[in-house]
Design an enzyme around this catalytic site. Sequence first.
Site, mmCIF file in Angstrom:
data_model
loop_
_atom_site.group_PDB
_atom_site.id
_atom_site.type_symbol
_atom_site.label_atom_id
_atom_site.label_comp_id
_atom_site.label_asym_id
_atom_site.label_seq_id
_atom_site.Cartn_x
_atom_site.Cartn_y
_atom_site.Cartn_z
ATOM 1 N N HIS A 1 31.900 50.605 17.532
ATOM 2 C CA HIS A 1 32.229 51.237 18.810
ATOM 3 C C HIS A 1 32.302 50.135 19.857
ATOM 4 O O HIS A 1 31.316 49.434 20.091
ATOM 5 C CB HIS A 1 31.151 52.254 19.182
ATOM 6 C CG HIS A 1 31.454 53.038 20.432
ATOM 7 N ND1 HIS A 1 32.437 54.002 20.483
ATOM 8 C CD2 HIS A 1 30.903 53.007 21.658
ATOM 9 C CE1 HIS A 1 32.461 54.534 21.686
ATOM 10 N NE2 HIS A 1 31.549 53.939 22.436
ATOM 11 N N SER B 1 35.022 52.699 25.554
ATOM 12 C CA SER B 1 34.347 53.987 25.430
ATOM 13 C C SER B 1 34.819 54.950 26.542
ATOM 14 O O SER B 1 36.010 55.205 26.654
ATOM 15 C CB SER B 1 32.831 53.790 25.448
ATOM 16 O OG SER B 1 32.179 54.952 25.011
ATOM 17 N N ASP C 1 34.376 55.874 14.257
ATOM 18 C CA ASP C 1 33.744 55.484 15.513
ATOM 19 C C ASP C 1 32.274 55.912 15.540
ATOM 20 O O ASP C 1 31.950 57.089 15.387
ATOM 21 C CB ASP C 1 34.508 56.110 16.682
ATOM 22 C CG ASP C 1 33.959 55.685 18.016
ATOM 23 O OD1 ASP C 1 32.968 56.290 18.473
ATOM 24 O OD2 ASP C 1 34.503 54.739 18.615
#
Length: 415
Positions: free
Chosen positions: A357, A194, A290
């Site tokens: 994610h 991330s 995502d």
Amino acid sequence: MKLWWVGIVISLVFSKWANGFVEHSFNETELSFLEAYGESKVGANYLMVGLTLIPGAGAKRAVCLDGTLPGYHLHRGYGSGANSWLIQLEGGGWCNSIRNCVYRKTTRRGSSRFMEKNIAFTGILSNKAEENPDFFNWNRVKLRYCDGASFTGDGEDKARQLQFRGQRIWLSAMEDLKSKGMRYAKQALLSGCSAGGLAAILHCDEFRGLFPRTTKVKCLSDAGLFLDAPDVSGGRTLRNLYNGVVGLQGVQHNLPRFCTNHLDPTSCFFPQNLIANIQTPLFILNAAYDSWQIQSSLAPASADPAGFWHECRLNHAKCTPSQINFLQGFRNQMLNAVKRFSMSNKNGLFINSCFAHCQTERQDTWFADDSPVIGKKAIAIAVGDWYFDRTSVKAVDCPYPCDNSCHNLVFQRAN
């Protein structure tokens, strides 16, 4: 009881809307909790690794938002991995305003005072060969994230007692790890998830520069391909967020010069404008749909005041055909963004058509009996094949809904 807890978590997350942007921004901490809920096959036998604060960081003003010392978790390698190092940069969104950063310094994302003293090492950080076939016996490090600008800021706000020292934290941590043996590494991999995946891109060539030319050095970005894409209202939610981060935290001075020489600093915080010019071999792992970007960049409540996207945002199975068509357009933008990058033999790619994610740190998405695959190859095997030059890896999934190996995120509505 399980649904009640999920409802509580969702209500807490949705309660943090501020300044037209989610303060927690559905960062991967919440996402990982929800995604792992009832799914992870790891069981309770986690390797727990303690937090090490960096003692020399304070003198260099390499501190968290609240001025506390930064830290990392290190599990030593052994045997054939004794001289190999894997650095995992923690993610957790960004703070783009004084208000957000003041809030953030009261959490583990802005202060080591609130960080867990022990965390579980799973997925790419696991010490078990059956869970992490290529990196299980390496020296494995998780660098905690407490600056809010993907380890790139350098500035301060004395009035609000805020320290924006991400770049110094990065440098201080690398120096400390070198003193603990990393300087002698024969192999090294910089990874991140991330906001940490973005940081792995931003710092990739710097990381290469820490080692002799004889050291095999590569980088891996997991869920870090944040796109400068229009939201459902035609606005630029993520660009506006990044503009605040870059301006507030003094990021512009630490961005790659090859980019800032011809683009504005905010554009150079977007990986699509960086990846083709990174010199060090880089692997991009990303879900084509995502979950964080759908939640917080493409269809945030601020861009959807009438709530047309509310159900779709929580559960892709409830998206209308036109909404799926919009998300297919996002996937096309992602594939266009990696086109020139993927032409280089040294780079690797794994774009799966999942609503997910961060897929490296969780065991069931990294490497398990039912983990996501492209062409029958799991993520861990694809990354290992690329790192060790066993084969070229340029894996791009067919569009949704063709992949039934995904571990898709489905959010529960709070009651």
